[in-house]
Design a protein around this motif. Structure first.
Motif, PDB file in Angstrom:
ATOM      1  N   TYR B  56     -10.166   5.430   5.861  1.00 26.89           N
ATOM      2  CA  TYR B  56      -9.997   4.612   6.961  1.00 26.89           C
ATOM      3  C   TYR B  56      -9.385   3.432   6.330  1.00 26.89           C
ATOM      4  N   VAL B  57      -9.552   2.720   5.199  1.00 34.65           N
ATOM      5  CA  VAL B  57      -9.262   1.636   4.616  1.00 34.65           C
ATOM      6  C   VAL B  57      -7.680   1.815   4.258  1.00 34.65           C
ATOM      7  N   ALA B  58      -7.356   3.038   3.802  1.00 32.73           N
ATOM      8  CA  ALA B  58      -5.945   3.279   3.436  1.00 32.73           C
ATOM      9  C   ALA B  58      -5.064   3.307   4.710  1.00 32.73           C
ATOM     10  N   THR B  59      -5.753   3.592   6.223  1.00 30.63           N
ATOM     11  CA  THR B  59      -4.851   3.542   7.206  1.00 30.63           C
ATOM     12  C   THR B  59      -4.721   2.153   7.603  1.00 30.63           C
ATOM     13  N   LEU B  60      -5.857   1.235   7.238  1.00 28.03           N
ATOM     14  CA  LEU B  60      -5.587  -0.114   7.588  1.00 28.03           C
ATOM     15  C   LEU B  60      -4.415  -0.936   6.687  1.00 28.03           C
ATOM     16  N   LEU B  61      -4.347  -0.379   5.478  1.00 24.90           N
ATOM     17  CA  LEU B  61      -3.217  -0.918   4.798  1.00 24.90           C
ATOM     18  C   LEU B  61      -2.115  -0.408   4.742  1.00 24.90           C
ATOM     19  N   ASP B  62      -2.227   0.853   5.488  1.00 29.24           N
ATOM     20  CA  ASP B  62      -0.464   1.798   5.419  1.00 29.24           C
ATOM     21  C   ASP B  62      -0.365   2.120   3.936  1.00 29.24           C
ATOM     22  N   ILE B  63      -1.276   2.610   3.347  1.00 31.61           N
ATOM     23  CA  ILE B  63      -1.347   3.219   1.956  1.00 31.61           C
ATOM     24  C   ILE B  63      -1.582   4.625   1.852  1.00 31.61           C
ATOM     25  N   GLN B  64      -1.394   5.269   0.754  1.00 25.81           N
ATOM     26  CA  GLN B  64      -1.982   6.522   0.613  1.00 25.81           C
ATOM     27  C   GLN B  64      -3.476   6.503   0.150  1.00 25.81           C
ATOM     28  N   PRO B  65      -4.229   7.691   0.714  1.00 24.54           N
ATOM     29  CA  PRO B  65      -5.654   7.543   0.467  1.00 24.54           C
ATOM     30  C   PRO B  65      -5.873   7.546  -1.025  1.00 24.54           C
ATOM     31  N   ILE B  66      -5.251   8.098  -1.946  1.00 26.62           N
ATOM     32  CA  ILE B  66      -5.048   8.238  -3.164  1.00 26.62           C
ATOM     33  C   ILE B  66      -5.180   6.835  -3.933  1.00 26.62           C
ATOM     34  N   GLU B  67      -4.362   5.822  -3.459  1.00 24.50           N
ATOM     35  CA  GLU B  67      -4.426   4.556  -3.917  1.00 24.50           C
ATOM     36  C   GLU B  67      -5.558   3.833  -3.738  1.00 24.50           C
ATOM     37  N   VAL B  68      -6.212   4.250  -2.528  1.00 25.01           N
ATOM     38  CA  VAL B  68      -7.703   3.509  -2.306  1.00 25.01           C
ATOM     39  C   VAL B  68      -8.625   4.189  -3.360  1.00 25.01           C
ATOM     40  N   TYR B  69      -8.626   5.550  -3.429  1.00 26.19           N
ATOM     41  CA  TYR B  69      -9.516   6.105  -4.626  1.00 26.19           C
ATOM     42  C   TYR B  69      -9.461   5.596  -6.013  1.00 26.19           C
ATOM     43  N   GLU B  70      -8.057   5.534  -6.184  1.00 29.76           N
ATOM     44  CA  GLU B  70      -7.991   4.903  -7.576  1.00 29.76           C
ATOM     45  C   GLU B  70      -8.621   3.565  -7.930  1.00 29.76           C
ATOM     46  N   VAL B  71      -8.465   2.872  -6.925  1.00 26.66           N
ATOM     47  CA  VAL B  71      -8.998   1.474  -7.143  1.00 26.66           C
ATOM     48  C   VAL B  71     -10.429   1.635  -6.961  1.00 26.66           C
ATOM     49  N   ALA B  72     -10.896   2.221  -6.094  1.00 31.10           N
ATOM     50  CA  ALA B  72     -12.564   2.244  -5.801  1.00 31.10           C
ATOM     51  C   ALA B  72     -13.185   2.747  -6.959  1.00 31.10           C
ATOM     52  N   THR B  73     -12.639   3.626  -7.685  1.00 32.76           N
ATOM     53  CA  THR B  73     -13.280   4.517  -8.836  1.00 32.76           C
ATOM     54  C   THR B  73     -13.109   3.474 -10.121  1.00 32.76           C
ATOM     55  N   PHE B  74     -12.123   2.642 -10.018  1.00 31.06           N
ATOM     56  CA  PHE B  74     -11.934   1.777 -11.325  1.00 31.06           C
ATOM     57  C   PHE B  74     -13.039   0.706 -11.430  1.00 31.06           C
ATOM     58  N   TYR B  75     -13.452   0.040 -10.268  1.00 33.68           N
ATOM     59  CA  TYR B  75     -14.278  -1.035 -10.394  1.00 33.68           C
ATOM     60  C   TYR B  75     -15.817  -0.799 -10.023  1.00 33.68           C
ATOM     61  N   THR B  76     -16.531  -1.474 -10.861  1.00 30.21           N
ATOM     62  CA  THR B  76     -17.715  -0.995 -10.874  1.00 30.21           C
ATOM     63  C   THR B  76     -18.679  -1.544  -9.703  1.00 30.21           C
ATOM     64  N   MET B  77     -18.134  -2.342  -8.758  1.00 27.82           N
ATOM     65  CA  MET B  77     -19.044  -2.881  -7.813  1.00 27.82           C
ATOM     66  C   MET B  77     -19.384  -1.965  -6.666  1.00 27.82           C
TER      67      MET B  77
END
Ligand SMILES: Cc1cc2nc3c(=O)[nH]c(=O)nc-3n(C[C@H](O)[C@H](O)[C@H](O)COP(=O)(O)O)c2cc1C
Ligand code: SF4
Ligand code: FES
Lengths: 446, 173
Positions: B56-77
């Motif tokens: 859903y966040v990917a659609t809000l930003l008009d980017i690929q879902p993988i781009e969101v997974y990449e980021v979400a898995t990098f940051y510890t929060m």
């Protein structure tokens, strides 16, 4: 009374509001810079002040500003590094939470000097309450005409935004921070190109620490030469030191650079001495990344001179007998602390925080953590100490960003100064793993 | 514990307005910059980031879902699995250990009969350890995200086992 450049009014009730901040002379630097000075004149004053970056590396701020490329048709950016994640460091949080306008005023003046039309403050995500405080203060500054279009009726316009991180120490490294601000993983970039040429969105960018930017207002109000009179030699001005560990008065202290380390530790004005009347064993003077020094070498240099809180004095003797001022995270260890355990703890930190791009850092930090863990838990081998030294050396200087060095230095220095404590752990595992057991060598305690 | 399936994912209108404002802070075409602030909003809304939430966040930003997974898995929060109502994030780094962080972690483990990374059986508390929170002067310390306060991670400093017991009874309820 010692001079206070950043925190003079920090305890005044209401200082977090525009009105009270203004009553105490706030935003005078914006008026002076925008109405009476050209951007280059502002840069010139900062050069004259000798102000050095307060994020850890101590690079002269004016010189960095002078490197900023100014190609036609490309925006330039100022990004404030408020990621503050270096263990032992909590000065930026203190300043922003109590006196947000001090940073905002500095951001406006610095952005003007650099010709930035949009600037960002990158705050670590855990500090959401600080972000709220900053955003409230920014909204006030917009409402009073100090941000936005045509500030104070001049033709200078600036938008200022706060950007939250997501929890990653590496995003304090300036190119990782820029990657993160672009919405990516925080992998540091290869340099060159430096941010001054190609930074945020491939545009020329300056990244400065919170404290560096906050000092700019005073410099503009009083002149670079006045600032340079404060402090000692090339360590001009004041520095926020966040003191923690086994002391009576942990907290953030603004010191004039040049205070003797001994005075800083024992005087009631600062740390107030070692807690519980214990002896001092060691100090990590500038955040977890800088070399640890035993008590006898932190108060006096190897040649017997009093060590001072300056860039030069703390590094006197090089890494053999000295350390660094770093970020100003001053961590004090009393006689009951175990150096091996702390070194293992720090290694775990760097392993956890390595972004994983370069093998020496990714693998090396893991090995150091593992070897230190087995020494601490009574399974060390005789050759482990040399192995650690070897791994640390192989990381140092062989990585994309300085996190590799930052991981290697605490290990190298702990072994350099406390080798017998490591040996004791390896030779007497039963004794060393008893609850509360510590290795004592009276000679290094003060 | 309730397993959120999170299939029907959509921010309330109020939050969507915030999302648009956040995106406007970055230059045209650089909307991906808004990913971290929006993931924080999402985590505060749904407590953790499931694949549907990240999509859903990917659609809000008009980017690929993988781009969101990449980021979400990098940051510890970001929580990538369901968590308890309160996530106790205790600092485990050196300066806090000089002042009792390890004992504090042990106390919380024993109190709830869980280990770091686990959630209490009643679904109220997840115990996490984190690295230095820039609060070493108030060591030992921990953070808890309070949904009722707009998702602010509140700092609790100078803690003792007794103080944690008091907070469990009165504050984190
Ligand atoms: C691993 C790592 C973490 C860093 N963390 C911070 C930080 O939290 N805050 C900071 O201001 N600088 C940090 N730095 C230094 C920045 O890369 C950069 O030098 C600094 O922000 C420049 O600002 P200054 O010149 O005003 O100090 C870090 C560097 C490294 C290698
Ligand atoms: S040194 Fe470590 S943190 Fe820095 S880029 Fe290499 S792997 Fe990443
Ligand atoms: S070490 Fe725990 S807050 Fe810094």
């Amino acid at each position: 009374m010692a001079i206070k450049i950043l925190t003079e009014h920090i305890n005044k009730p209401g200082i977090e509001t525009f009105e009270v901040y203004r009553q105490h002379g706030g935003y005078a630097a914006v008026e002076k810079a925008l109405k009476k000075m050209t951007p280059d004149e502002v840069v010139e004053e900062v050069k004259k002040s000798g102000l050095r970056g307060r994020g850890g590396a101590g690079f002269p701020a004016g010189m960095k500003w002078g490197f900023l490329a100014k190609p036609e048709g490309k925006p330039r950016y100022l990004v404030c590094n408020a990621d503050e994640s270096e263990p032992g460091t909590f000065k930026d949080r203190h300043l922003m939470a109590h006196s947000p306008h001090t940073l905002i005023e500095g951001m406006i003046v610095a952005s003007y000097a650099l010709g930035a039309k949009t600037s960002y403050i990158y705050v670590r995500g855990e500090m959401l309450y600080v972000i709220r405080i900053l955003e409230k203060a920014i909204a006030e500054a917009y409402a009073k005409g100090f941000l936005g279009k045509n500030i104070l009726g001049t033709d200078y316009s600036l938008d200022l935004y706060v950007h939250p991180g997501g929890g990653a120490y590496i995003c304090g490294e300036e190119t990782a921070l820029l990657e993160s601000l672009e919405g990516k993983r925080g992998n540091p970039r290869n340099k060159p190109p430096f941010p001054a040429v190609s930074g945020l969105y491939n545009c020329p960018t300056v990244v400065n620490n919170v404290e560096t930017i906050a000092a700019v207002s005073w410099i503009i109000n009083n002149g670079g030469e006045e600032y340079a009179k404060v402090g000692v030699g090339r360590s001009t001005g004041t520095k926020l030191i966040s003191a923690c560990g086994n002391i009576n008065k942990p907290g953030v202290y603004e010191i004039e650079l040049g205070v003797p380390v001994e005075e800083f530790i024992y005087s009631d004005e600062y740390c107030g001495g070692i807690a519980g009347g214990k002896k001092l064993k060691a100090v990590v003077a500038g955040g977890s990344s800088v070399p640890v020094l035993p008590a006898n070498l932190i108060t006096k240099t190897a040649s017997g001179e009093n060590r001072l809180m300056t860039y030069e004095s703390l590094s006197d003797g090089g890494f053999a007998t000295g350390t660094m001022l770093g970020s100003g995270g001053f961590i004090v260890f009393d006689e009951d602390q175990c150096i091996v355990r702390n070194t293992w703890n720090f290694s775990r930190f760097y392993h956890h925080e390595s972004c994983g791009q370069c093998s020496p850092c990714r693998e090396g930090t893991g090995w150091m953590e593992k070897v230190l863990h087995r020494i601490e838990y009574g399974h060390g081998h005789a050759h482990d100490i040399d192995l650690l030294v070897d791994v640390a050396r192989k990381i140092e200087g062989n990585t994309i960003c300085p996190l590799g060095d930052a991981a290697a230095w605490p290990v190298g220095s702990a072994i350099r100064h406390f080798r017998d404590e490591f040996e004791w752990h390896i030779r007497h595992p039963h004794e060393a793993t008893r609850k509360g057991a510590v290795y004592r060598k009276e000679a290094v305690l003060v | 514990m309730i397993e959120h399936t999170q299939t029907d994912v959509r921010f309330p209108e109020e939050t969507l307005k915030q999302v648009r404002e956040i995106i406007s802070r970055y230059p045209e075409g650089r909307q991906k910059s808004a990913i971290l602030p929006i993931l924080h909003l999402a985590q505060n809304e749904w407590n953790w980031l499931s694949a549907p939430v990240m999509d859903y966040v990917a659609t809000l930003l008009d980017i690929q879902p993988i781009e969101v997974y990449e980021v979400a898995t990098f940051y510890t929060m970001f929580n990538l699995e369901p968590v308890g109502k309160y996530v106790l994030e205790v600092c485990r780094t050196g300066p806090c250990c000089l002042r009792g962080a390890e004992q504090l972690i042990e106390h919380i483990e024993n109190k709830f009969g869980i280990q770091v990374g686990q959630t209490s059986p009643d679904g109220m508390f997840t115990l996490k350890t984190v690295e230095c929170l820039a609060a070493c002067g108030g060591a030992p310390c921990l953070q808890v995200r309070l949904k009722r306060e707009g998702g602010i991670h509140k700092y609790y400093e100078n803690l003792t086992p007794e103080k944690v017991d008091g907070l469990v009874e009165k504050e984190w309820v």
